[in-house]
Design a protein around this motif. Structure first.
Motif, PDB file in Angstrom:
ATOM      1  N   TRP A  93     -63.938  24.995  27.177  1.00  0.00           N
ATOM      2  CA  TRP A  93     -63.905  26.398  27.579  1.00  0.00           C
ATOM      3  C   TRP A  93     -65.311  26.934  27.824  1.00  0.00           C
ATOM      4  N   THR A  94     -66.271  26.401  27.129  1.00  0.00           N
ATOM      5  CA  THR A  94     -67.654  26.835  27.355  1.00  0.00           C
ATOM      6  C   THR A  94     -68.115  26.451  28.757  1.00  0.00           C
ATOM      7  N   THR A  95     -67.782  25.235  29.167  1.00  0.00           N
ATOM      8  CA  THR A  95     -68.132  24.784  30.523  1.00  0.00           C
ATOM      9  C   THR A  95     -67.470  25.657  31.581  1.00  0.00           C
ATOM     10  N   VAL A  96     -66.190  25.946  31.364  1.00  0.00           N
ATOM     11  CA  VAL A  96     -65.445  26.793  32.309  1.00  0.00           C
ATOM     12  C   VAL A  96     -66.041  28.198  32.348  1.00  0.00           C
ATOM     13  N   ALA A  97     -66.341  28.744  31.175  1.00  0.00           N
ATOM     14  CA  ALA A  97     -66.868  30.109  31.100  1.00  0.00           C
ATOM     15  C   ALA A  97     -68.203  30.236  31.817  1.00  0.00           C
ATOM     16  N   ILE A  98     -69.071  29.271  31.615  1.00  0.00           N
ATOM     17  CA  ILE A  98     -70.383  29.313  32.265  1.00  0.00           C
ATOM     18  C   ILE A  98     -70.234  29.208  33.781  1.00  0.00           C
ATOM     19  N   ALA A  99     -69.320  28.357  34.238  1.00  0.00           N
ATOM     20  CA  ALA A  99     -69.100  28.210  35.680  1.00  0.00           C
ATOM     21  C   ALA A  99     -68.582  29.516  36.284  1.00  0.00           C
ATOM     22  N   VAL A 100     -67.595  30.121  35.628  1.00  0.00           N
ATOM     23  CA  VAL A 100     -67.002  31.357  36.139  1.00  0.00           C
ATOM     24  C   VAL A 100     -68.013  32.492  36.146  1.00  0.00           C
ATOM     25  N   THR A 101     -68.772  32.623  35.054  1.00  0.00           N
ATOM     26  CA  THR A 101     -69.725  33.725  34.957  1.00  0.00           C
ATOM     27  C   THR A 101     -70.897  33.542  35.915  1.00  0.00           C
ATOM     28  N   THR A 102     -71.209  32.304  36.268  1.00  0.00           N
ATOM     29  CA  THR A 102     -72.278  32.059  37.241  1.00  0.00           C
ATOM     30  C   THR A 102     -71.854  32.521  38.633  1.00  0.00           C
ATOM     31  N   VAL A 103     -70.641  32.137  39.010  1.00  0.00           N
ATOM     32  CA  VAL A 103     -70.121  32.540  40.319  1.00  0.00           C
ATOM     33  C   VAL A 103     -69.879  34.045  40.363  1.00  0.00           C
ATOM     34  N   GLY A 104     -69.408  34.610  39.243  1.00  0.00           N
ATOM     35  CA  GLY A 104     -69.065  36.024  39.208  1.00  0.00           C
ATOM     36  C   GLY A 104     -70.220  36.944  38.885  1.00  0.00           C
ATOM     37  N   GLY A 105     -71.436  36.432  38.854  1.00  0.00           N
ATOM     38  CA  GLY A 105     -72.595  37.274  38.599  1.00  0.00           C
ATOM     39  C   GLY A 105     -72.964  38.103  39.813  1.00  0.00           C
ATOM     40  N   ALA A 136     -56.420  38.787  42.710  1.00  0.00           N
ATOM     41  CA  ALA A 136     -57.577  39.638  42.436  1.00  0.00           C
ATOM     42  C   ALA A 136     -57.612  40.056  40.970  1.00  0.00           C
ATOM     43  N   LEU A 137     -56.460  40.437  40.434  1.00  0.00           N
ATOM     44  CA  LEU A 137     -56.392  40.831  39.024  1.00  0.00           C
ATOM     45  C   LEU A 137     -56.760  39.673  38.102  1.00  0.00           C
ATOM     46  N   MET A 138     -56.313  38.471  38.449  1.00  0.00           N
ATOM     47  CA  MET A 138     -56.631  37.304  37.623  1.00  0.00           C
ATOM     48  C   MET A 138     -58.119  36.975  37.668  1.00  0.00           C
ATOM     49  N   VAL A 139     -58.733  37.138  38.825  1.00  0.00           N
ATOM     50  CA  VAL A 139     -60.167  36.874  38.957  1.00  0.00           C
ATOM     51  C   VAL A 139     -60.962  37.838  38.077  1.00  0.00           C
ATOM     52  N   VAL A 140     -60.614  39.121  38.143  1.00  0.00           N
ATOM     53  CA  VAL A 140     -61.312  40.119  37.327  1.00  0.00           C
ATOM     54  C   VAL A 140     -61.111  39.832  35.840  1.00  0.00           C
ATOM     55  N   ALA A 141     -59.882  39.518  35.458  1.00  0.00           N
ATOM     56  CA  ALA A 141     -59.589  39.217  34.055  1.00  0.00           C
ATOM     57  C   ALA A 141     -60.382  37.998  33.584  1.00  0.00           C
ATOM     58  N   ALA A 142     -60.503  36.995  34.441  1.00  0.00           N
ATOM     59  CA  ALA A 142     -61.234  35.779  34.075  1.00  0.00           C
ATOM     60  C   ALA A 142     -62.702  36.084  33.814  1.00  0.00           C
ATOM     61  N   VAL A 143     -63.316  36.893  34.681  1.00  0.00           N
ATOM     62  CA  VAL A 143     -64.726  37.235  34.488  1.00  0.00           C
ATOM     63  C   VAL A 143     -64.905  38.075  33.231  1.00  0.00           C
ATOM     64  N   MET A 144     -63.981  38.992  32.983  1.00  0.00           N
ATOM     65  CA  MET A 144     -64.054  39.814  31.767  1.00  0.00           C
ATOM     66  C   MET A 144     -64.019  38.934  30.512  1.00  0.00           C
ATOM     67  N   THR A 195     -64.749  35.731  30.221  1.00  0.00           N
ATOM     68  CA  THR A 195     -65.909  34.837  30.074  1.00  0.00           C
ATOM     69  C   THR A 195     -67.116  35.576  29.519  1.00  0.00           C
ATOM     70  N   ARG A 196     -67.276  36.841  29.881  1.00  0.00           N
ATOM     71  CA  ARG A 196     -68.405  37.598  29.347  1.00  0.00           C
ATOM     72  C   ARG A 196     -68.250  37.840  27.848  1.00  0.00           C
ATOM     73  N   LEU A 197     -67.010  38.044  27.415  1.00  0.00           N
ATOM     74  CA  LEU A 197     -66.746  38.186  25.980  1.00  0.00           C
ATOM     75  C   LEU A 197     -66.905  36.845  25.275  1.00  0.00           C
ATOM     76  N   TYR A 198     -66.396  35.804  25.893  1.00  0.00           N
ATOM     77  CA  TYR A 198     -66.465  34.456  25.303  1.00  0.00           C
ATOM     78  C   TYR A 198     -67.915  34.028  25.099  1.00  0.00           C
ATOM     79  N   LEU A 199     -68.753  34.334  26.053  1.00  0.00           N
ATOM     80  CA  LEU A 199     -70.164  33.934  25.978  1.00  0.00           C
ATOM     81  C   LEU A 199     -70.975  34.825  25.039  1.00  0.00           C
ATOM     82  N   GLY A 200     -70.344  35.842  24.493  1.00  0.00           N
ATOM     83  CA  GLY A 200     -70.989  36.674  23.487  1.00  0.00           C
ATOM     84  C   GLY A 200     -72.061  37.611  23.994  1.00  0.00           C
ATOM     85  N   VAL A 201     -72.030  37.945  25.286  1.00  0.00           N
ATOM     86  CA  VAL A 201     -73.090  38.782  25.854  1.00  0.00           C
ATOM     87  C   VAL A 201     -72.624  40.208  26.169  1.00  0.00           C
TER      88      VAL A 201
END
Length: 293
Positions: free
Chosen positions: A102-114, A221-229, A231-237
């Protein structure tokens, strides 16, 4: 002069204190949500009746309702109000459920969604949409919410000045303020802008999109937004209220640009495929009937 300034300062303090209470927060969110939902159905009726004033009016109601929720949330965060009560518990839950995959997935998603990634995607999408529609209007409609949301996010970060979660919880380096989440703001603005184009009336010579296609795009679109939300919580930032504010700010930017596009389209009297595009939260955007003036 000093006496007048003291009265104004006291009044502002009292208002901010009241907004930070649980009662005001609950009532604002409840009333704003009802106003948004009701405006969707009211606008559909206005479109059926070709009532231009009502269409613009209900679009304005949605923008105002979203702004009201965003302002209340910002004050709640600045004053550590009731709405921030779940922030710590939510962060702790995500931190406790981390795993290598999940860490790998989260970093990938948050990089694209930055913000940087979204900016590149927005330019590409705008270019494709403009080329397919043979018009610059739809391309501007895609880029405008992203630019507006990004600018507003930077300003709000400095006004609220909220610190991020403890560094020990971070899985990536972040140095700016926490509220609102720039990643979620940018992503919401982009996918919302794309939905404006998807739900707008088809351009002359192009086949209209089916309802199934529009609903599928909305769900995606809703799933994309939820995923980015997440990942930001998961990464603790970020805190929960940070990502919630990002979604609200992105949606507000889209709603504001949709309203502006409606007004400009009507005032110019031109029949554009994107003129009259309206954003409804949680419902998708709508377009004015062709020939409306």
């Amino acid at each position: 002069m000093n006496g007048t300034r003291g009265v104004v300062d006291t009044l502002i303090t009292e208002i901010a204190t009241e907004i930070a209470t649980a009662e005001i927060a609950i009532w604002t969110v409840a009333i704003a949500t009802v106003a948004i939902v009701f405006s969707v159905f009211a606008q559909r009726r206005a479109r059926f009746d070709q009532n231009v004033a009502a269409i613009i009016g209900w679009a304005t109601v949605r923008v105002a309702a979203l702004l009201a929720m965003l302002i209340v949330l910002a004050v709640q965060v600045a004053r550590s109000g009731w709405l921030t009560g779940a922030d710590t518990a939510t962060l702790d839950w995500f931190v406790a459920h981390r795993s290598p995959i999940w860490t790998t997935v989260a970093i990938a998603v948050t990089t694209v969604g930055g913000p940087a990634g979204v900016a590149v995607i927005a330019v590409v999408v705008a270019a494709v949409v403009g080329w397919k529609r043979r018009a610059i209007g739809p391309a501007v409609l895609v880029l405008s919410p992203v630019v507006l949301a990004g600018t507003a996010s930077t300003l709000i970060k400095h006004v609220v000045g909220r610190e991020r979660p403890p560094v020990a919880a971070h899985m990536m380096a972040e140095t700016d303020f926490s509220f609102p989440s720039g990643h979620v703001t940018a992503t919401t603005a982009l996918v919302g802008a794309v939905l404006l184009v998807v739900w707008a009336d088809a351009a002359p010579g192009l086949r209209a999109r089916s309802t199934a296609t529009k609903l599928t795009a909305t769900a995606a679109a809703l799933m994309v937004v939820a995923a980015v939300m997440m990942t930001r919580l998961y990464l603790g930032v970020h805190w929960l209220t940070d990502v919630s504010a990002g979604a609200l700010l992105g949606a507000t930017a889209v709603a504001a640009i949709a309203l502006l596009a409606t007004v400009v389209g009507l005032l110019s009297g031109r029949d554009r495929e994107y003129a009259g595009a309206e954003v409804a939260v949680p419902a998708p955007p709508y377009a004015l009937p062709r020939g409306s003036k």
